[in-house]
Motif scaffolding. Structure first.
Motif, PDB file in Angstrom:
ATOM      1  N   ASP A   1      11.544  27.106  15.565  1.00 18.23           N
ATOM      2  CA  ASP A   1      10.931  26.419  16.709  1.00 18.23           C
ATOM      3  C   ASP A   1      11.146  24.911  16.675  1.00 18.23           C
ATOM      4  OD1 ASP A   1       9.960  28.873  17.512  1.00 18.23           O
ATOM      5  OD2 ASP A   1       7.988  28.582  16.610  1.00 18.23           O
ATOM      6  N   LEU A   2      11.683  24.383  15.588  1.00 17.92           N
ATOM      7  CA  LEU A   2      11.740  22.920  15.436  1.00 17.92           C
ATOM      8  C   LEU A   2      12.587  22.251  16.504  1.00 17.92           C
ATOM      9  CD1 LEU A   2      11.948  22.491  11.557  1.00 17.92           C
ATOM     10  CD2 LEU A   2       9.982  22.180  13.062  1.00 17.92           C
ATOM     11  N   GLU A   3      13.748  22.816  16.804  1.00 17.06           N
ATOM     12  CA  GLU A   3      14.601  22.189  17.804  1.00 17.06           C
ATOM     13  C   GLU A   3      13.875  22.087  19.142  1.00 17.06           C
ATOM     14  OE1 GLU A   3      19.119  22.365  19.681  1.00 17.06           O
ATOM     15  OE2 GLU A   3      18.456  23.940  18.312  1.00 17.06           O
ATOM     16  N   GLN A   4      13.134  23.145  19.489  1.00 14.13           N
ATOM     17  CA  GLN A   4      12.407  23.121  20.758  1.00 14.13           C
ATOM     18  C   GLN A   4      11.294  22.077  20.743  1.00 14.13           C
ATOM     19  OE1 GLN A   4      13.358  25.019  23.510  1.00 14.13           O
ATOM     20  NE2 GLN A   4      11.961  23.619  24.559  1.00 14.13           N
ATOM     21  N   LEU A   5      10.601  21.922  19.601  1.00 15.66           N
ATOM     22  CA  LEU A   5       9.527  20.928  19.521  1.00 15.66           C
ATOM     23  C   LEU A   5      10.094  19.515  19.678  1.00 15.66           C
ATOM     24  CD1 LEU A   5       7.220  22.249  16.638  1.00 15.66           C
ATOM     25  CD2 LEU A   5       6.885  22.434  19.093  1.00 15.66           C
ATOM     26  N   PHE A   6      11.207  19.224  18.996  1.00 16.76           N
ATOM     27  CA  PHE A   6      11.846  17.916  19.158  1.00 16.76           C
ATOM     28  C   PHE A   6      12.316  17.717  20.607  1.00 16.76           C
ATOM     29  CE2 PHE A   6      12.256  17.863  14.494  1.00 16.76           C
ATOM     30  CZ  PHE A   6      12.021  16.528  14.214  1.00 16.76           C
ATOM     31  N   LYS A   7      12.874  18.774  21.184  1.00 14.88           N
ATOM     32  CA  LYS A   7      13.390  18.694  22.560  1.00 14.88           C
ATOM     33  C   LYS A   7      12.263  18.412  23.542  1.00 14.88           C
ATOM     34  CE  LYS A   7      15.986  21.421  25.960  1.00 14.88           C
ATOM     35  NZ  LYS A   7      16.675  22.720  26.198  1.00 14.88           N
ATOM     36  N   ASP A   8      11.139  19.142  23.397  1.00 16.58           N
ATOM     37  CA  ASP A   8      10.017  18.939  24.316  1.00 16.58           C
ATOM     38  C   ASP A   8       9.474  17.519  24.218  1.00 16.58           C
ATOM     39  OD1 ASP A   8      10.257  21.551  25.108  1.00 16.58           O
ATOM     40  OD2 ASP A   8       8.618  22.304  23.877  1.00 16.58           O
ATOM     41  N   LEU A   9       9.353  17.024  22.974  1.00 15.93           N
ATOM     42  CA  LEU A   9       8.806  15.682  22.796  1.00 15.93           C
ATOM     43  C   LEU A   9       9.730  14.638  23.414  1.00 15.93           C
ATOM     44  CD1 LEU A   9       6.684  13.808  21.675  1.00 15.93           C
ATOM     45  CD2 LEU A   9       7.849  13.870  19.472  1.00 15.93           C
ATOM     46  N   ALA A  10      11.036  14.760  23.176  1.00 13.84           N
ATOM     47  CA  ALA A  10      11.981  13.794  23.739  1.00 13.84           C
ATOM     48  C   ALA A  10      12.011  13.851  25.258  1.00 13.84           C
ATOM     49  CB  ALA A  10      13.377  14.053  23.185  1.00 13.84           C
ATOM     50  N   ALA A  11      11.985  15.071  25.808  1.00 15.53           N
ATOM     51  CA  ALA A  11      12.009  15.216  27.268  1.00 15.53           C
ATOM     52  C   ALA A  11      10.802  14.552  27.904  1.00 15.53           C
ATOM     53  CB  ALA A  11      12.069  16.697  27.638  1.00 15.53           C
ATOM     54  N   ASN A  12       9.656  14.681  27.264  1.00 12.12           N
ATOM     55  CA  ASN A  12       8.448  14.078  27.825  1.00 12.12           C
ATOM     56  C   ASN A  12       8.428  12.571  27.615  1.00 12.12           C
ATOM     57  OD1 ASN A  12       7.203  16.370  28.936  1.00 12.12           O
ATOM     58  ND2 ASN A  12       6.456  17.017  26.948  1.00 12.12           N
ATOM     59  N   ILE A  13       8.916  12.110  26.449  1.00 11.47           N
ATOM     60  CA  ILE A  13       8.957  10.671  26.187  1.00 11.47           C
ATOM     61  C   ILE A  13       9.830   9.954  27.220  1.00 11.47           C
ATOM     62  CG2 ILE A  13       9.943   8.962  24.580  1.00 11.47           C
ATOM     63  CD1 ILE A  13       8.811  10.573  22.297  1.00 11.47           C
ATOM     64  N   SER A  14      10.858  10.640  27.712  1.00  4.57           N
ATOM     65  CA  SER A  14      11.836   9.994  28.594  1.00  4.57           C
ATOM     66  C   SER A  14      11.376   9.888  30.043  1.00  4.57           C
ATOM     67  CB  SER A  14      13.157  10.770  28.543  1.00  4.57           C
ATOM     68  OG  SER A  14      12.987  12.079  29.059  1.00  4.57           O
ATOM     69  N   LYS A  15      10.264  10.521  30.404  1.00  3.52           N
ATOM     70  CA  LYS A  15       9.824  10.498  31.800  1.00  3.52           C
ATOM     71  C   LYS A  15       8.779   9.419  32.043  1.00  3.52           C
ATOM     72  CE  LYS A  15      10.632  15.438  32.612  1.00  3.52           C
ATOM     73  NZ  LYS A  15      10.001  16.726  32.967  1.00  3.52           N
TER      74      LYS A  15
END
Length: 461
Positions: A209-223
């Motif tokens: 699940d780690l890749e998804q957790l990093f992905k979700d955090l980055a996607a939200n940080i960028s908005k």
């Protein structure tokens, strides 16, 4: 940045059948990274417990994070972090090292991530220290630390004071936790992270699940930050909402005993913000088991942020539960307007009784006026060997009468229910027509007496 984290937590993992638990919903949001330059330090655990797939999945997650920030800052994955934002890499085991400074080259950042190897103990304090030193105190950029770890602190000084000092200087701290070989203390991650804790911490037991957790955090940080947020929470039908605490941001209301709506006009539009909501639910069903607390939870805002909340479950212990036979299936009918008589076929009915009712009348003799009487009726069943088995006891109070003389009092319709599966009289088990033998014992006495306790007096004549 948009919604940077979302969480749902419960305060216990086990309750009794009618137990109560506290539910916490939390969000955090920050402004758009393209117009609000941000310096981000990825702090990555490379201790010995990370060997194998955990390290591989962490690397994939960190590189995905870098790609998302790359595209968000200048609308293209061009290998360069734009708009004034930068990323740095710090890794740690026995000690921490800065694998890069705060830079914009995506290739250099990814090479630093790929070079990590696992080994050694876990020194979180040095990791926070090295990450904090990368920030330029004179820079106007927002400052973010993303701490990833898979275990507890095993070397170095306590990290909490160093994390607290970083937060006090304006650094936003997120924690991603993997429940590794040594376990992980979620309370410690909450202590390190920016408040509200629940919206800045994400934990998983699976390194996949780690890749998804990093992905979700980055996607939200960028908005961008979020406006006109509406959250509709429906709890499982086995639970009832008993109370609702006003949220730290916005307003919340119960629309019924299972549904809450939380509205937040804006969050994280000008600076990083967190919001949380707490409510209590009580288990109202009668069956045990591991149960999801929420039936569903939906999120919407004007910016189109995609938010997924965790689905916590609680173990409900109802002990031993006896389920009675179900109620008969009803026959539906409708009385039309002005119809004053109805004829229907209600179907067949079958004898399904699994027991008998013993009803008795008892006469209490010579009850005098003004005296209440306590009456006990004890019922036993007798087997062929003369042994008695308890079948119940009834106790009742006979009200006083005001007739001028003592007289008999008839007590009518005292009932005992006698299930057939308790038949010990020697007949056919569960057969309604078997002969059963019982004994009834009656105990009665006056409640009201003229007796009063007095001191003994001895007179010598």
């Amino acid at each position: 940045m948009g919604i940077t984290n979302s969480n749902k937590q419960i305060n216990v993992d086990r309750i009794d059948c009618d137990g109560t638990l506290r539910v916490t919903l939390a969000l955090s949001a920050s402004p758009d990274i393209s117009t609000n330059p941000t310096d981000i330090v990825l702090v990555l655990d490379r201790s010995g417990s990370m060997a194998g797939s955990p390290l591989a999945n962490m690397k994939a997650g960190a590189k995905t994070f870098i790609d998302i920030i790359d595209e968000a800052t200048d609308s293209a994955q061009d290998g360069n972090i734009g708009s004034g934002s930068r990323i740095g890499i710090v890794s740690f085991s026995d000690t921490a090292v800065a694998n890069t400074q705060l830079i914009t080259s995506v290739d250099t950042l990814k090479d630093a991530v790929d070079s990590l190897t696992a080994g050694g103990s876990t020194n979180h304090a040095d990791a926070f220290q090295q990450a904090t030193q990368l920030f330029d105190p004179l820079s106007a950029n927002a400052k973010v630390i993303v701490m990833f770890t898979d275990g507890k602190t095993t070397s170095g000084v306590p990290p909490a004071p160093i994390a607290a000092a970083a937060r006090a200087s304006g650094v936003i701290i997120y924690c991603i936790g993997l429940i590794g070989l040594d376990g992980i203390d979620i309370n410690v991650l909450n202590d390190w992270a920016t408040d509200p804790d629940a919206s800045h911490v994400a934990v998983t037991p699976n390194d996949e699940d780690l890749e998804q957790l990093f992905k979700d955090l980055a996607a939200n940080i960028s908005k961008t930050g979020a406006t006109d947020i509406v959250i509709d929470e429906i709890v499982n039908s086995d639970f009832t909402i008993t109370s609702l605490t006003p949220p730290t941001k916005g307003t919340a209301m119960m629309t019924d005993s299972h549904t809450i709506q939380w509205k937040i006009p804006e969050l994280g539009v000008t600076a990083n913000e967190g919001a949380s909501l707490e409510f209590l639910v009580r288990h109202t069903a009668q069956d045990s088991g591991e149960k999801l607390v929420n039936q569903s939870i939906s999120y919407s805002d004007n910016e189109g942020n995609v938010v997924v909340f965790p689905e916590p479950s609680v173990l409900v212990d109802c002990g031993i539960v006896v389920h009675p036979e179900p109620c008969p299936i009803p026959v539906d009918l409708t009385a039309e307007s002005c119809q004053d008589s109805i004829i229907i076929d209600a179907g067949d009915a079958y004898l399904q009784s699994l027991g008998r009712i013993l009803q008795m009348d008892v006469t209490v003799k010579n009850v005098c006026p003004g005296k209440r009487v306590a009456l006990a009726i004890v019922l036993t069943e007798v087997d062929p060997n003369g042994l008695e088995y308890s079948r119940g006891m009834k106790t009742l109070t006979i009200p006083a009468h005001d007739y001028p003389s003592c007289r008999d009092v008839l007590v009518k319709c005292v009932k005992f229910v006698l299930p057939e599966d308790l038949d010990v009289s020697g007949g056919i088990p569960t057969a309604m027509c078997s002969t059963r033998s019982f004994k009834v014992r009656l105990i009665a006495h006056n409640i009201d007496t003229d007796y009063q306790c007095c001191d003994s007096i001895v007179t010598i004549l």
